[in-house]
Design an enzyme around this catalytic site. Structure first.
Site, PDB file in Angstrom:
ATOM      1  N   HIS A  85       5.794   7.835 -27.576  1.00  0.00           N
ATOM      2  CA  HIS A  85       4.718   8.612 -26.960  1.00  0.00           C
ATOM      3  C   HIS A  85       4.763  10.073 -27.407  1.00  0.00           C
ATOM      4  CE1 HIS A  85       1.866  10.082 -24.028  1.00  0.00           C
ATOM      5  NE2 HIS A  85       2.777  10.882 -23.499  1.00  0.00           N
ATOM      6  N   ASN A 142      -2.997  17.432 -20.795  1.00  0.00           N
ATOM      7  CA  ASN A 142      -3.246  16.355 -21.747  1.00  0.00           C
ATOM      8  C   ASN A 142      -3.478  16.861 -23.171  1.00  0.00           C
ATOM      9  OD1 ASN A 142      -3.159  14.052 -19.953  1.00  0.00           O
ATOM     10  ND2 ASN A 142      -5.073  14.802 -19.082  1.00  0.00           N
ATOM     11  N   HIS A 189      -3.019  14.485 -26.074  1.00  0.00           N
ATOM     12  CA  HIS A 189      -2.864  13.129 -25.570  1.00  0.00           C
ATOM     13  C   HIS A 189      -4.036  12.209 -25.932  1.00  0.00           C
ATOM     14  CE1 HIS A 189       0.452  14.912 -23.470  1.00  0.00           C
ATOM     15  NE2 HIS A 189       0.746  13.796 -22.844  1.00  0.00           N
ATOM     16  N   LYS A 237       1.684  10.849 -11.546  1.00  0.00           N
ATOM     17  CA  LYS A 237       0.876   9.916 -12.332  1.00  0.00           C
ATOM     18  C   LYS A 237       1.682   8.648 -12.595  1.00  0.00           C
ATOM     19  CE  LYS A 237      -2.420  12.628 -15.019  1.00  0.00           C
ATOM     20  NZ  LYS A 237      -2.861  12.934 -16.404  1.00  0.00           N
ATOM     21  N   GLU A 278      -6.259  15.818 -10.870  1.00  0.00           N
ATOM     22  CA  GLU A 278      -6.828  16.078 -12.188  1.00  0.00           C
ATOM     23  C   GLU A 278      -8.348  16.203 -12.144  1.00  0.00           C
ATOM     24  OE1 GLU A 278      -6.680  13.777 -16.324  1.00  0.00           O
ATOM     25  OE2 GLU A 278      -4.682  14.303 -15.644  1.00  0.00           O
ATOM     26  N   ARG A 285       0.811  -1.234   0.000  1.00  0.00           N
ATOM     27  CA  ARG A 285       0.000   0.000   0.000  1.00  0.00           C
ATOM     28  C   ARG A 285       0.837   1.274   0.000  1.00  0.00           C
ATOM     29  NH1 ARG A 285      -2.889  -3.517   3.454  1.00  0.00           N
ATOM     30  NH2 ARG A 285      -4.834  -4.210   2.495  1.00  0.00           N
ATOM     31  N   ARG A 340      -5.630  20.451 -14.258  1.00  0.00           N
ATOM     32  CA  ARG A 340      -4.520  19.570 -14.600  1.00  0.00           C
ATOM     33  C   ARG A 340      -4.771  18.830 -15.914  1.00  0.00           C
ATOM     34  NH1 ARG A 340      -0.988  15.242 -10.921  1.00  0.00           N
ATOM     35  NH2 ARG A 340       0.220  14.488 -12.694  1.00  0.00           N
ATOM     36  N   HIS A 353      -2.940   9.060 -27.684  1.00  0.00           N
ATOM     37  CA  HIS A 353      -3.126   7.731 -27.099  1.00  0.00           C
ATOM     38  C   HIS A 353      -3.853   6.806 -28.070  1.00  0.00           C
ATOM     39  CE1 HIS A 353      -2.765   9.269 -22.661  1.00  0.00           C
ATOM     40  NE2 HIS A 353      -1.616   9.260 -23.315  1.00  0.00           N
ATOM     41  N   LYS A 413       4.628  22.611 -14.893  1.00  0.00           N
ATOM     42  CA  LYS A 413       3.909  21.422 -14.424  1.00  0.00           C
ATOM     43  C   LYS A 413       3.734  21.450 -12.914  1.00  0.00           C
ATOM     44  CE  LYS A 413       3.137  16.584 -14.940  1.00  0.00           C
ATOM     45  NZ  LYS A 413       3.418  15.335 -15.681  1.00  0.00           N
ATOM     46  N   GLU A 442       6.667  17.266 -25.547  1.00  0.00           N
ATOM     47  CA  GLU A 442       6.069  17.640 -24.259  1.00  0.00           C
ATOM     48  C   GLU A 442       6.516  19.041 -23.836  1.00  0.00           C
ATOM     49  OE1 GLU A 442       3.756  16.166 -22.694  1.00  0.00           O
ATOM     50  OE2 GLU A 442       3.812  14.014 -23.092  1.00  0.00           O
TER      51      GLU A 442
END
Length: 374
Positions: free
Chosen positions: A262, A242, A245, A140, A234, A118, A238, A249, A224, A182
């Site tokens: 990517h 993206n 993205h 993330k 997010e 955890r 935030r 993606h 960032k 990016e």
């Protein structure tokens, strides 16, 4: 050395940016509280930098987990390899996991740190430009699924990020360009002066000018850090990070993970977002030209791959974390330097934007050769 701070209260942490930071033993050790350490890296990065990290941790009990290199291995099966080492070596919850590598390693090691017992300590040591300016910062962590990218993961902040710009000297040109995608994103979404600086200094970045790279990394990380501090999970702004993205993606999943990098997919996705913004009447053709010109100057693709049909694009985009109550929200541009999150568009407008992206070189940039196969 430049030091920035991600302000998250008790979970705040520093980002260190500088040359040859992997030679600073004290810098790393202050963020490794326990005796046990697991270094997660890959077959490409480990031969280059693992010995340096081991030397910095000579008084710790250190284990290693070396994974295959590539986006195609960012999955639950490979993630289990990390758990096998953690459990097999009986590492406790005071263990520190060090992610030594690019975005794939950072995401997988981060998710392992978030979920093992955890939560154990995590330090990010990103070795690619993309991971230094983006994926190592903000917490993330995730793995891919055949039906969607980064759909299985957790928010989990590191204890520190150590971005050694010297590691970029061994980065292939294609990977460097992927990272620049990016960097461009930050200029597009919220920092017009930075976008203008990139227009004037792209050649320096491609030539690996140390001062230019450090400036680009610092400004990107500062942007960032500010966004993450304001919206860690997010729930609002935030999502602006993206930009490109959702389209990108879809490209990665549709072509098969690893076919395009990517950053390459995000670059095309940003061009598609610019086109759609123009379709909605939010930006003019000149803004689209500026966006695509800068992306092309970074040796990145600017149009959608012909291997994906419009139907495939729409289907793949529907499996996205920004889908709320069945509606896909997109990050689009109100201006260069000003992005918004919106669902205020019609299916026909989305289809038209995708159609235009296939022929973007003809429509607005006919002086540029189409991006070659990758």
């Amino acid at each position: 050395m430049i030091t920035l701070n991600v302000d998250l209260g008790e979970r705040s942490y520093p980002i260190y940016i500088g040359d040859n930071l992997l030679g600073d033993k004290k810098l790393l050790q202050q963020h490794v509280p326990g005796r046990n350490v697991l270094i997660v890296s890959n077959e490409t990065v480990a031969p280059l930098y693992l010995e340096q990290i081991l030397a910095m941790l000579e008084d710790k009990h250190t284990e290693t987990c070396i994974l295959p290199d590539g986006e195609e291995f960012k999955n639950l099966e490979t993630l289990n390899t990390i758990y096998d080492v953690l459990l097999g070596r009986k590492l406790d919850r005071n263990t520190t996991i060090i992610a030594l590598g690019g975005g794939v390693i950072g995401d997988m090691a981060g998710f392992a740190a978030a979920s093992y017992q955890r939560g154990v300590h995590l330090v990010q040591i990103p070795t690619t430009l993309l991971s230094q300016v983006d994926s190592s910062v903000g917490g993330k962590t995730a793995v891919n699924h055949p039906l969607g990218k980064n759909m299985i993961g957790a928010f989990y902040q590191p204890k520190a990020v150590i971005a050694d710009t010297a590691t970029l000297n061994t980065l292939p040109d294609r990977e460097l360009s992927a990272g620049i995608a990016e960097v461009i994103k930050y200029g597009l979404i919220r920092d017009l002066p930075f976008f203008e600086w990139l227009e004037q200094n792209m050649d320096k970045l491609l030539q690996r000018d140390t001062q230019a790279l450090e400036h680009a990394i610092e400004v990107s990380c500062r942007n960032k850090a500010e966004v993450v501090a304001a919206d860690e999970k997010e729930s609002g702004q935030r999502a602006l990070l993206n930009l490109g993205h959702t389209f990108g993606h879809a490209i990665e999943a549709g072509l098969g993970y690893g076919q395009w990098l990517h950053g390459e997919a995000v670059a095309t996705g940003m061009c598609m977002a610019a086109i759609m913004s123009q379709q909605l009447g939010w930006i003019n053709t000149e803004a689209v030209k500026r966006t695509t010109s800068l992306i092309a100057q970074a040796n990145l693709p600017i149009h959608a791959p012909n291997d994906l049909s419009i139907e495939q694009f729409i289907d793949l985009m529907s499996v996205d974390k920004k889908v709320m109550d069945g509606v896909l929200r997109l990050v689009l541009l109100k201006a260069v330097g000003h992005a918004v999150i919106t669902d205020d568009y019609t299916p026909d407008q989305l289809i038209t934007a995708i159609q235009c992206s296939y022929a973007i070189c003809v429509i607005i940039m006919d002086h540029l050769a189409p991006y070659g196969s990758v």
